[in-house]
Design a protein around this motif. Structure first.
Motif, PDB file in Angstrom:
ATOM      1  N   ASP B   7      30.077  39.299  37.667  1.00  0.00           N
ATOM      2  CA  ASP B   7      31.062  38.585  36.842  1.00  0.00           C
ATOM      3  C   ASP B   7      30.549  37.167  36.602  1.00  0.00           C
ATOM      4  OD1 ASP B   7      33.388  37.421  35.695  1.00  0.00           O
ATOM      5  OD2 ASP B   7      34.659  38.809  36.816  1.00  0.00           O
ATOM      6  N   ALA B  12      36.534  34.191  39.848  1.00  0.00           N
ATOM      7  CA  ALA B  12      36.897  35.599  40.033  1.00  0.00           C
ATOM      8  C   ALA B  12      35.974  36.261  41.045  1.00  0.00           C
ATOM      9  CB  ALA B  12      36.855  36.334  38.695  1.00  0.00           C
ATOM     10  N   ASP B  51      32.009  43.201  35.252  1.00  0.00           N
ATOM     11  CA  ASP B  51      32.644  42.743  34.016  1.00  0.00           C
ATOM     12  C   ASP B  51      31.837  43.313  32.849  1.00  0.00           C
ATOM     13  OD1 ASP B  51      34.312  41.339  32.335  1.00  0.00           O
ATOM     14  OD2 ASP B  51      33.340  39.407  32.631  1.00  0.00           O
ATOM     15  N   THR B  81      37.551  44.914  33.303  1.00  0.00           N
ATOM     16  CA  THR B  81      37.619  44.167  32.042  1.00  0.00           C
ATOM     17  C   THR B  81      39.042  43.807  31.680  1.00  0.00           C
ATOM     18  OG1 THR B  81      38.062  45.897  30.416  1.00  0.00           O
ATOM     19  CG2 THR B  81      35.835  45.783  31.257  1.00  0.00           C
ATOM     20  N   GLY B  82      39.155  42.913  30.717  1.00  0.00           N
ATOM     21  CA  GLY B  82      40.476  42.536  30.224  1.00  0.00           C
ATOM     22  C   GLY B  82      40.911  43.436  29.090  1.00  0.00           C
ATOM     23  N   TYR B  83      40.029  44.341  28.723  1.00  0.00           N
ATOM     24  CA  TYR B  83      40.340  45.222  27.596  1.00  0.00           C
ATOM     25  C   TYR B  83      40.911  46.528  28.132  1.00  0.00           C
ATOM     26  CZ  TYR B  83      36.989  41.975  25.592  1.00  0.00           C
ATOM     27  OH  TYR B  83      36.319  40.855  25.222  1.00  0.00           O
ATOM     28  N   LYS B 103      41.740  43.789  34.103  1.00  0.00           N
ATOM     29  CA  LYS B 103      42.159  42.463  34.555  1.00  0.00           C
ATOM     30  C   LYS B 103      43.416  42.046  33.809  1.00  0.00           C
ATOM     31  CE  LYS B 103      37.588  40.341  35.159  1.00  0.00           C
ATOM     32  NZ  LYS B 103      36.730  39.319  34.552  1.00  0.00           N
ATOM     33  N   PRO B 104      44.310  41.242  34.341  1.00  0.00           N
ATOM     34  CA  PRO B 104      44.256  40.744  35.707  1.00  0.00           C
ATOM     35  C   PRO B 104      44.465  41.879  36.710  1.00  0.00           C
ATOM     36  CG  PRO B 104      46.017  39.669  34.428  1.00  0.00           C
ATOM     37  CD  PRO B 104      45.437  40.724  33.584  1.00  0.00           C
ATOM     38  N   LEU B 105      43.712  41.797  37.782  1.00  0.00           N
ATOM     39  CA  LEU B 105      43.707  42.840  38.787  1.00  0.00           C
ATOM     40  C   LEU B 105      44.444  42.330  40.023  1.00  0.00           C
ATOM     41  CD1 LEU B 105      42.396  45.636  39.231  1.00  0.00           C
ATOM     42  CD2 LEU B 105      40.379  44.449  40.076  1.00  0.00           C
TER      43      LEU B 105
END
Lengths: 236, 126
Positions: B7, B12, B51, B81-83, B103-105
């Motif tokens: 990442d 993070a 990531d 990922t944020g996706y 994410k957020p995790l």
């Protein structure tokens, strides 16, 4: 009976409206994409980091060695998140624009931009009040944001100078954003390759103005945007 | 477990690394694809959490490269990922990731996921 040239005119007008609508939709989507990226890149990671720090803190007594450091790190992440949240709010709708007008909104945003990205900033504003329609003020502010975004992402600049000027004779307002970054060969540059610059040119064109880009490799970049004033400039 | 975190967000990865270390895992971190490959060559991770949006080589390019490096050795890879859309999950799976975390995790979700992986490794060895 309608005159023979009438359907042509109406077809042309319809085509123009369709192009404008398609452009507005494209801008809307691009802005949403930008927001989604910010949410992903900054919020997703920072919230994950904060969740991990809180879980670490939950596993140790308050006075344990290292606990103070964990709290400090969690607080730093929270401070970063707060700043990003403010940035997103300001990007969505610059509150300052509604409250204090364009000049102060530019100043507020530029100062914050300089501090956030460690880039020196200078701002020159006209003394006169600007007789701008709200839609023009929003357009200028959006163009200014886009230009600063370019400076941040592509220029590698240490200094950015912004100048807003009123040309009463030409009944126009000009915004100039100049940086001392790496520059590029503006003459050989295909505008269609940059969504940002193309959007700026189209936006300015929509308000009866235009965009001029002066840049060369190693010479920094200056973008000059002109918008036609809708209302007469006050005498004083 | 030996876990490699990839990442470019330092907050993070260090916070995740601190937490996982607290739970007894051996953790290494990398900020980009090239250093992830360097570390993986010696560290032989059992689990990689990566990531997708990395500088230079992205997560989609890194996954097959890590897999080639691991050869026959068992290694679980999860994209973090944020996706969260199904198309992003599909892209991750096509690139060779086994799992896709969004994410957020939350810490509990991460620990539960890692525990599941640990159990699957244990059951394979017994």
């Amino acid at each position: 009976m309608t005159s023979p040239d009438r359907p042509d005119v109406s077809d042309r007008e319809n085509a123009r409206l369709r192009t404008m609508l398609a452009h507005a939709e494209e801008v809307n989507e691009l802005e949403k994409l930008h927001l989604a990226r910010t949410l992903h890149n900054e919020f997703g990671s920072a919230l994950t980091a904060l969740a991990m720090r809180m879980a670490l803190l939950a596993h140790q007594p308050a006075g344990a060695p290292g606990a103070a450091e964990q709290w400090a790190k969690a607080n730093a992440i929270l401070a970063g998140l707060t700043q990003t949240a403010r940035q997103v709010q300001s990007d969505l709708r610059p509150g300052a624009l509604d409250v204090v007008g364009l000049k102060m909104a530019l100043e507020e945003y530029l100062v914050e931009f300089g501090e956030r990205h460690a880039i020196g900033v200078a701002l020159a504003l006209p003394d006169d009040e600007l007789a701008l329609e709200p839609a023009q003020a929003v357009a200028l502010f959006r163009i200014f944001q886009e230009l600063l975004r370019n400076v941040r992402l592509h220029a590698g600049a240490s200094q950015v100078k912004v100048r807003l000027a009123l040309d009463s004779a030409a009944r126009a307002v000009t915004l100039s954003v100049a940086d001392d970054g790496i520059g590029f060969d503006a003459a050989a540059y295909d505008l269609q390759r940059s969504h940002g610059l193309r959007r700026i040119a189209e936006r300015a064109g929509f308000f009866g103005g235009g965009m001029q880009v002066d840049s060369a490799a190693g010479q920094g970049t200056r973008v000059l945007v002109t918008l036609a004033l809708a209302k007469p400039v006050p005498d004083n | 477990m030996r876990i490699l975190l990839v990442d470019d967000n330092d907050d993070a990865s260090t916070s995740m690394s601190d937490l996982l270390s607290l739970y007894g895992h051996h953790v290494r971190t990398a900020a980009d694809g090239a250093s992830a490959l360097d570390i993986a060559g010696q560290f032989h991770p059992q689990l990689v959490l990566s990531d997708i949006g990395l500088p230079g080589m992205d997560g989609y390019a890194l996954a097959p490269a890590l897999r080639r490096l691991a050869g026959d050795r068992r290694m679980v890879m999860a994209a973090v990922t944020g996706y969260g859309q199904s198309s992003d999950r599909e892209c991750a799976m096509r690139a060779g990731f086994d799992h896709h975390l969004v994410k957020p995790l939350a810490a509990e979700a991460l620990l539960r996921f890692i525990d599941e992986q640990r159990l699957s490794f244990c059951s394979e060895m017994s």
